[in-house]
Design a protein around this motif. Structure first.
Motif, PDB file in Angstrom:
ATOM      1  N   ILE A 196       2.901  -2.279  -8.216  1.00 48.09           N
ATOM      2  CA  ILE A 196       2.402  -1.845  -9.522  1.00 48.09           C
ATOM      3  C   ILE A 196       0.942  -1.449  -9.367  1.00 48.09           C
ATOM      4  CG2 ILE A 196       1.810  -2.609 -11.851  1.00 48.09           C
ATOM      5  CD1 ILE A 196       4.411  -4.191 -11.871  1.00 48.09           C
ATOM      6  N   THR A 197       0.620  -0.209  -9.790  1.00 50.30           N
ATOM      7  CA  THR A 197      -0.730   0.326  -9.616  1.00 50.30           C
ATOM      8  C   THR A 197      -1.520   0.417 -10.916  1.00 50.30           C
ATOM      9  OG1 THR A 197       0.119   2.578  -9.805  1.00 50.30           O
ATOM     10  CG2 THR A 197      -0.087   1.651  -7.572  1.00 50.30           C
TER      11      THR A 197
ATOM     12  N   SER B  26       1.329 -10.454  -3.433  1.00 47.90           N
ATOM     13  CA  SER B  26      -0.073 -10.075  -3.335  1.00 47.90           C
ATOM     14  C   SER B  26      -0.614  -9.688  -4.708  1.00 47.90           C
ATOM     15  CB  SER B  26      -0.226  -8.899  -2.365  1.00 47.90           C
ATOM     16  OG  SER B  26      -1.556  -8.461  -2.315  1.00 47.90           O
ATOM     17  N   ILE B  27      -1.766 -10.265  -5.044  1.00 48.64           N
ATOM     18  CA  ILE B  27      -2.479  -9.885  -6.262  1.00 48.64           C
ATOM     19  C   ILE B  27      -3.788  -9.270  -5.795  1.00 48.64           C
ATOM     20  CG2 ILE B  27      -3.496 -10.659  -8.423  1.00 48.64           C
ATOM     21  CD1 ILE B  27      -1.476 -12.949  -8.434  1.00 48.64           C
ATOM     22  N   GLY B  28      -3.945  -7.978  -6.033  1.00 46.27           N
ATOM     23  CA  GLY B  28      -5.015  -7.197  -5.439  1.00 46.27           C
ATOM     24  C   GLY B  28      -6.399  -7.412  -6.022  1.00 46.27           C
TER      25      GLY B  28
ATOM     26  N   VAL C 165       6.496  -6.449  -5.500  1.00 47.37           N
ATOM     27  CA  VAL C 165       5.900  -7.412  -4.572  1.00 47.37           C
ATOM     28  C   VAL C 165       4.381  -7.474  -4.645  1.00 47.37           C
ATOM     29  CG1 VAL C 165       7.832  -7.308  -2.941  1.00 47.37           C
ATOM     30  CG2 VAL C 165       5.868  -5.763  -2.658  1.00 47.37           C
ATOM     31  N   GLU C 166       3.763  -6.496  -5.309  1.00 47.87           N
ATOM     32  CA  GLU C 166       2.297  -6.473  -5.312  1.00 47.87           C
ATOM     33  C   GLU C 166       1.764  -5.940  -6.639  1.00 47.87           C
ATOM     34  OE1 GLU C 166      -1.382  -4.562  -2.704  1.00 47.87           O
ATOM     35  OE2 GLU C 166       0.673  -4.359  -1.972  1.00 47.87           O
ATOM     36  N   LEU C 167       0.667  -6.554  -7.084  1.00 50.70           N
ATOM     37  CA  LEU C 167      -0.079  -6.053  -8.238  1.00 50.70           C
ATOM     38  C   LEU C 167      -1.364  -5.453  -7.706  1.00 50.70           C
ATOM     39  CD1 LEU C 167       0.237  -9.029 -10.758  1.00 50.70           C
ATOM     40  CD2 LEU C 167       1.597  -6.941 -10.666  1.00 50.70           C
TER      41      LEU C 167
END
Length: 174
Positions: free
Chosen positions: A61-62, A107-109, A86-88
């Motif tokens: 998610i971008t 993963s939380i960016g 799987v990732e923010l």
């Protein structure tokens, strides 16, 4: 409990005017009629509120494109188009009642929750292994709770300037 609504308290009239009842004095014997005060919760959770990138078999998610506000609950989808999220890599802005992160996110960016206000508890699922730089920086939270996990990296300044009403609870292995 009223599905889709947040309970705010009790009042002695159906229009919720005046002071809410917070207690009934000890020894009171006469009947009292009280009315529940409700606030509708707006929920965003389908893929329509997110921009994302699809990989071979996963989704990142971008961007979050839905609304914010004290009555908004964001439910991040666990799957988009049949693929696991799987990732923010997005950045939330504004105030929210809650942001619900599903199991499966690993993963939380960077800056994901920087300067955001979350009125409820933010629960980080056990699948998260990476927290990016400035992830919670200057954010305001009721509490941040990490479920026991395989958390491996908390990047620089992840919690710089964070404000928490109750607690930040990290996994015991951190």
């Amino acid at each position: 409990v009223k599905n889709g609504y947040l309970f705010l308290g009790w009042c002695d009239n159906p229009y919720a005017t005046g002071s809410p009842y917070t207690y009934i004095p000890s020894g009171r014997t006469e009947d009292i009629v009280l009315y529940a005060i409700w606030q509708e919760i707006k929920v965003s959770g389908s893929a329509q509120y997110f921009n994302y990138e699809k990989g071979i078999d996963t989704v990142v998610i971008t961007e979050y494109t839905g609304e914010s506000g004290e009555d908004v609950v964001v439910n991040i989808p666990a799957f988009i188009d049949g693929f696991p999220v799987v990732e923010l890599r997005c950045r939330f802005a504004g105030t929210y009642r809650a942001i619900n992160i599903p199991e499966g996110i690993v993963s939380i960016g960077d800056s994901c929750f920087e300067s955001v206000t979350i009125l409820g508890d933010l629960v980080i699922p056990s699948t998260v292994s990476y927290i990016g730089q400035s992830c919670f920086k200057y954010g305001q939270f009721n509490s941040v709770r990490f479920l026991e996990s395989n958390l491996q990296v908390i990047s620089a300044s992840a919690f710089e300037g964070v404000s928490v009403d109750y607690s930040i609870r990290l996994p015991s292995m951190v």
